[in-house]
Write an enzyme that holds these catalytic residues in place. Structure first.
Site, PDB file in Angstrom:
ATOM      1  N   SER A   1       0.830  -1.200   0.000  1.00 27.68           N
ATOM      2  CA  SER A   1       0.000   0.000   0.000  1.00 27.68           C
ATOM      3  C   SER A   1       0.871   1.259   0.000  1.00 27.68           C
ATOM      4  CB  SER A   1      -0.954  -0.041   1.196  1.00 27.68           C
ATOM      5  OG  SER A   1      -1.946   0.940   1.089  1.00 27.68           O
TER       6      SER A   1
ATOM      7  N   ASP B   1     -11.047  -2.163  -5.047  1.00 29.25           N
ATOM      8  CA  ASP B   1     -10.125  -1.284  -4.332  1.00 29.25           C
ATOM      9  C   ASP B   1     -10.025   0.023  -5.108  1.00 29.25           C
ATOM     10  OD1 ASP B   1      -7.961   0.017  -3.158  1.00 29.25           O
ATOM     11  OD2 ASP B   1      -6.561  -1.634  -3.399  1.00 29.25           O
TER      12      ASP B   1
ATOM     13  N   HIS C   1      -9.094  -3.780  -0.645  1.00 26.74           N
ATOM     14  CA  HIS C   1      -7.769  -3.280  -0.288  1.00 26.74           C
ATOM     15  C   HIS C   1      -7.340  -3.836   1.074  1.00 26.74           C
ATOM     16  CE1 HIS C   1      -4.406  -0.469  -0.676  1.00 26.74           C
ATOM     17  NE2 HIS C   1      -4.514  -0.266   0.627  1.00 26.74           N
TER      18      HIS C   1
END
Length: 342
Positions: free
Chosen positions: A179, A274, A304
């Protein structure tokens, strides 16, 4: 205990949250409505919620055959000091140094801790024989760009300078992250390409953040995504970039780089539902167009960070095992990076 169970125990049993229905993978869907909510409107409150969810858990202990060391990568000159957590096969180095992965945890630039990545790195160490090193980088808004990139560079320089002591092969170092950590890893790779420094041979980018503009189709459509949504993404970028009025650097938002040639090969994962999905796909497409070896995996029915929440789901296990396998392939047979710009 899974994150789902932690959230239940810390906040009490609650009704299934009402949300837009997505065709999640059936195993992911079993936990999807119990995943902890996350709101970055109040970053301090979000940090406290995560602290409550993990309170009382035993400290991480590596599996048999792996040893954990906490390192103080004291800065040289103007380099900032950085805390590192190193996992390596037990027994110490024998012969040539081992390959290594320098890893940046996720958390939207404002949350998280280097230690939460240790279970993933533990698996990577056991299955690849590499050394895994997690970076304790500074969080926004207390530390804005370029602090994490500076700390990542300082960590990399320190590892190379102490390669023999650590048992690291300085010619086989990869960078990676999940991320927001993926943004830091990709940004560091760009900076090293442009400014020189230690060579890295691979980028392992798990659901990476790449673009502060948030104008892709997934960012526009998945505004109510589970755990992570477009509003959180906007708030996280605002915290990380600050209010300088300066153009956004590609070392902060890698999608803003005009030229991606000459970068190390990359393995990129994205989750289907996501808001960040399309920026990861686009980054992989641009790498491929720049003649950088790039492999992209999209995991159906996921959200996500689902690979760290719906741990029992086969698709989550596959995503994590694919990352480890890609790392193993890259570090087992690395070749010098060719800069196509020359």
């Amino acid at each position: 205990m899974t994150l789902q169970q932690r959230a239940r125990s810390s906040t009490g049993e609650h009704e299934r949250r009402t949300m837009v229905s997505y065709p999640y993978d059936p195993e992911v869907d079993m936990v999807v409505s119990y995943a902890p909510p996350l709101d970055l409107t109040d970053i301090a409150a979000a940090r406290e919620l995560l602290a409550q969810a993990t309170a009382g858990l035993p400290p991480f202990q590596p599996e048999a055959g792996v040893e954990l060391t906490h390192l103080d990568a004291s800065g040289a000159g103007d380099n900032p000091p950085v805390d590192l957590y190193m996992l390596r096969p037990s027994g110490g180095p024998t012969g040539q140094g081992r390959p290594a992965l320098l890893w940046f945890h996720g958390g939207g630039f404002v949350l998280g801790d280097a230690r939460e990545s240790l279970p993933f790195l533990d698996a990577a160490v056991r299955l690849t024989g590499a050394i895994g090193i997690s970076v304790q980088y500074s969080l926004a808004p207390e530390a804005t760009f370029p602090a994490p990139i500076e700390e990542g560079l300082a960590a990399l320089n320190w590892i190379v300078a102490h390669a023999e002591q650590l048992g690291v092969d300085p010619e086989r170092i990869a960078v990676g992250g999940q991320s927001a950590g993926g943004a830091h890893a990709a940004g560091l790779a760009l900076r090293l390409r442009d400014e020189g420094g230690p060579k890295i041979v691979f980028q392992l980018l798990d659901i990476p953040v790449t673009d502060d503009r948030l104008i892709t189709q997934s960012a526009v459509e998945y505004t109510d995504g589970l755990v992570w949504n477009t509003k959180n993404a906007q708030l996280s970028w605002r915290a990380y970039l600050g209010d300088t009025g300066e153009p956004v650097s590609p070392y902060a938002a890698p999608a803003r780089a005009e030229d991606l040639s000459g970068l190390p090969p990359a393995f990129i994962t994205v989750n289907q539902f996501d808001p960040l999905r399309d920026e990861g796909i686009e980054y992989a497409r641009r790498l491929a167009h720049a003649k950088v070896p790039a492999e992209l995996h999209l995991y159906a029915g996921t959200f996500h960070g689902s690979s760290g929440i719906a741990l029992a789901a086969e698709v989550s296990r596959r995503q994590n095992s694919d990352l480890v396998a890609a790392l193993g392939r890259a570090l087992a047979a690395t070749v010098p990076v060719k800069d196509e710009r020359n």
